[in-house]
Design a protein around this motif. Structure first.
Motif, mmCIF file in Angstrom:
data_model
loop_
_atom_site.group_PDB
_atom_site.id
_atom_site.type_symbol
_atom_site.label_atom_id
_atom_site.label_comp_id
_atom_site.label_asym_id
_atom_site.label_seq_id
_atom_site.Cartn_x
_atom_site.Cartn_y
_atom_site.Cartn_z
ATOM 1 N N GLY A 1 0.775 -1.218 0.000
ATOM 2 C CA GLY A 1 0.000 0.000 0.000
ATOM 3 C C GLY A 1 0.813 1.278 0.000
ATOM 4 O O GLY A 1 0.255 2.371 -0.110
ATOM 5 N N PHE A 2 2.131 1.153 0.129
ATOM 6 C CA PHE A 2 2.968 2.358 0.113
ATOM 7 C C PHE A 2 2.987 2.942 -1.297
ATOM 8 O O PHE A 2 3.118 2.219 -2.280
ATOM 9 C CB PHE A 2 4.392 2.019 0.547
ATOM 10 N N PHE A 3 2.848 4.264 -1.382
ATOM 11 C CA PHE A 3 2.905 4.931 -2.681
ATOM 12 C C PHE A 3 3.693 6.222 -2.570
ATOM 13 O O PHE A 3 3.529 6.996 -1.637
ATOM 14 C CB PHE A 3 1.507 5.248 -3.211
ATOM 15 N N SER A 4 4.554 6.440 -3.550
ATOM 16 C CA SER A 4 5.258 7.710 -3.685
ATOM 17 C C SER A 4 5.528 7.914 -5.169
ATOM 18 O O SER A 4 6.032 7.013 -5.846
ATOM 19 C CB SER A 4 6.581 7.700 -2.899
ATOM 20 N N ALA A 5 5.206 9.106 -5.674
ATOM 21 C CA ALA A 5 5.404 9.379 -7.097
ATOM 22 C C ALA A 5 6.880 9.471 -7.446
ATOM 23 O O ALA A 5 7.254 9.322 -8.609
ATOM 24 C CB ALA A 5 4.693 10.675 -7.477
ATOM 25 N N ASP A 6 7.710 9.717 -6.467
ATOM 26 C CA ASP A 6 9.164 9.811 -6.670
ATOM 27 C C ASP A 6 9.797 9.158 -5.458
ATOM 28 O O ASP A 6 9.797 9.731 -4.365
ATOM 29 C CB ASP A 6 9.578 11.284 -6.789
ATOM 30 N N PHE A 7 10.320 7.940 -5.617
ATOM 31 C CA PHE A 7 10.747 7.156 -4.453
ATOM 32 C C PHE A 7 12.135 6.574 -4.691
ATOM 33 O O PHE A 7 12.345 5.837 -5.653
ATOM 34 C CB PHE A 7 9.727 6.044 -4.186
ATOM 35 N N PHE A 8 13.072 6.925 -3.800
ATOM 36 C CA PHE A 8 14.447 6.440 -3.909
ATOM 37 C C PHE A 8 14.932 5.983 -2.534
ATOM 38 O O PHE A 8 15.606 6.739 -1.816
ATOM 39 C CB PHE A 8 15.371 7.528 -4.473
ATOM 40 N N PRO A 9 14.584 4.753 -2.142
ATOM 41 C CA PRO A 9 15.002 4.253 -0.830
ATOM 42 C C PRO A 9 16.521 4.075 -0.751
ATOM 43 O O PRO A 9 17.209 3.979 -1.775
ATOM 44 C CB PRO A 9 14.284 2.909 -0.726
ATOM 45 N N LEU A 10 17.022 4.039 0.469
ATOM 46 C CA LEU A 10 18.467 3.913 0.676
ATOM 47 C C LEU A 10 19.020 2.650 0.007
ATOM 48 O O LEU A 10 20.124 2.677 -0.551
ATOM 49 C CB LEU A 10 18.777 3.897 2.173
ATOM 50 N N ILE A 11 18.271 1.567 0.112
ATOM 51 C CA ILE A 11 18.645 0.341 -0.592
ATOM 52 C C ILE A 11 17.746 0.246 -1.824
ATOM 53 O O ILE A 11 16.534 0.211 -1.699
ATOM 54 C CB ILE A 11 18.453 -0.912 0.294
ATOM 55 N N PRO A 12 18.297 0.280 -3.040
ATOM 56 C CA PRO A 12 19.715 0.140 -3.409
ATOM 57 C C PRO A 12 20.443 1.448 -3.723
ATOM 58 O O PRO A 12 21.630 1.436 -3.997
ATOM 59 C CB PRO A 12 19.619 -0.672 -4.703
ATOM 60 N N TRP A 13 19.730 2.607 -3.680
ATOM 61 C CA TRP A 13 20.268 3.813 -4.310
ATOM 62 C C TRP A 13 21.472 4.406 -3.601
ATOM 63 O O TRP A 13 22.274 5.118 -4.223
ATOM 64 C CB TRP A 13 19.157 4.847 -4.464
ATOM 65 N N LEU A 14 21.633 4.136 -2.301
ATOM 66 C CA LEU A 14 22.818 4.633 -1.597
ATOM 67 C C LEU A 14 24.099 4.097 -2.235
ATOM 68 O O LEU A 14 25.124 4.791 -2.281
ATOM 69 C CB LEU A 14 22.764 4.232 -0.118
ATOM 70 N N PHE A 15 24.044 2.887 -2.754
ATOM 71 C CA PHE A 15 25.240 2.288 -3.355
ATOM 72 C C PHE A 15 25.628 3.005 -4.650
ATOM 73 O O PHE A 15 26.805 3.076 -4.996
ATOM 74 C CB PHE A 15 25.023 0.794 -3.594
ATOM 75 N N LEU A 16 24.643 3.541 -5.359
ATOM 76 C CA LEU A 16 24.955 4.324 -6.556
ATOM 77 C C LEU A 16 25.587 5.659 -6.160
ATOM 78 O O LEU A 16 26.507 6.145 -6.833
ATOM 79 C CB LEU A 16 23.681 4.560 -7.367
ATOM 80 N N PHE A 17 25.126 6.242 -5.068
ATOM 81 C CA PHE A 17 25.734 7.461 -4.533
ATOM 82 C C PHE A 17 27.198 7.192 -4.165
ATOM 83 O O PHE A 17 28.090 7.988 -4.485
ATOM 84 C CB PHE A 17 24.945 7.921 -3.312
ATOM 85 N N LEU A 18 27.443 6.066 -3.499
ATOM 86 C CA LEU A 18 28.813 5.703 -3.118
ATOM 87 C C LEU A 18 29.679 5.447 -4.345
ATOM 88 O O LEU A 18 30.878 5.758 -4.344
ATOM 89 C CB LEU A 18 28.799 4.475 -2.214
ATOM 90 N N PHE A 19 29.088 4.884 -5.391
ATOM 91 C CA PHE A 19 29.832 4.702 -6.630
ATOM 92 C C PHE A 19 30.339 6.051 -7.133
ATOM 93 O O PHE A 19 31.500 6.179 -7.544
ATOM 94 C CB PHE A 19 28.945 4.043 -7.687
#
Length: 251
Positions: free
Chosen positions: A180-198
């Motif tokens: 039921g969670f909804f967000s029109a723009d959603f970037f959770p820490l997993i996995p996106w933090l790893f792209l930031f670290l890259f």
């Protein structure tokens, strides 16, 4: 002991790349408003080429943000400011566009990436940049399915994750997206933090290779846009929405 940041004259090409990304983002959001918000073609954002366009913008912003952390003199302050801007976006969408509400969007991801990377920098910097890049990309590839309840290699499902991890909406921002969670723009820490670290390690590798002078290349107009990308990000969507509302006669 204080950790030193990498200092240099401004690497304008980073601002130029950021500017190209934000111009592309404005074009994407204009199309999104026309086709999805104002329902000209609600399936617009599901087409493969549109998905690729949207991902290219997000990847660029996140990686450039990781790169830019190397130059930040006050990463904790900057991380808090970016997070507050992300919370402001959440509040505005809840008030004025509840059907497009944003929880933990790209600004919150970048702000938390700044805070976490700055806090862990002493340990992160012990890795050779090439190893850091390789580990970051590997972890991203393995965890990209975590919001969808699996660990694998991109879309290849290897391990199904237990349902109890996804029982609370308050863990969604980590990557355990609840029903039921909804967000029109959603970037959770997993996995996106790893792209930031890259991105963080990518710049250190570029410096190690001696390629950083290439990034002094400048296109002044784009560099200006890139330096003011946060302000542009915050104001562009309300302006686009008002423009589209005028065009479609919603005022």
């Amino acid at each position: 002991m204080k950790t030193k940041t990498i200092s240099s004259a401004r690497y304008n090409l980073i601002d130029v790349i950021r500017a190209v990304a934000i111009i592309s983002m404005i074009a994407y959001h204009l199309c999104y408003d026309i086709f999805v918000v104002f329902e000209v073609d609600p399936s617009f954002d599901k087409y493969p080429l549109i998905l690729l366009w949207e991902r290219s913008i997000c990847f660029t912003f996140i990686i450039i943000s990781g790169i830019s952390l190397n130059f930040s003199r006050h990463p904790f302050k900057r991380g808090i400011i970016v997070n507050l801007c992300g919370f402001a976006v959440t509040a505005l969408t809840l008030l004025f566009m509840p059907s497009q509400q944003i929880w933990f969007g790209i600004l919150n991801l970048i702000g938390c990436g700044m805070l976490l990377t700055a806090a862990l920098r002493r340990w992160l910097d012990r890795l050779h940049p090439a190893l850091g890049m390789a580990l970051s990309l590997t972890l991203y590839a393995l965890t990209v399915g975590v919001p969808y309840r699996y660990i694998g290699v991109f879309s290849l499902r290897l391990i199904e994750l237990p349902a109890f991890l996804y029982g609370s909406k308050y863990l969604s921002f980590i990557g355990f997206m609840s029903d039921g969670f909804f967000s029109a723009d959603f970037f959770p820490l997993i996995p996106w933090l790893f792209l930031f670290l890259f991105g963080y390690y990518l710049w250190r590798w570029i410096r190690l290779r001696g390629w950083d002078p290439l990034f002094r290349f400048n296109i002044p107009a784009l560099s200006f846009i890139g330096r003011h990308s946060l302000v542009i990000y915050l104001i562009h969507q309300p302006l686009l929405y008002v423009l589209c509302a005028l065009i479609f006669g919603h005022f």
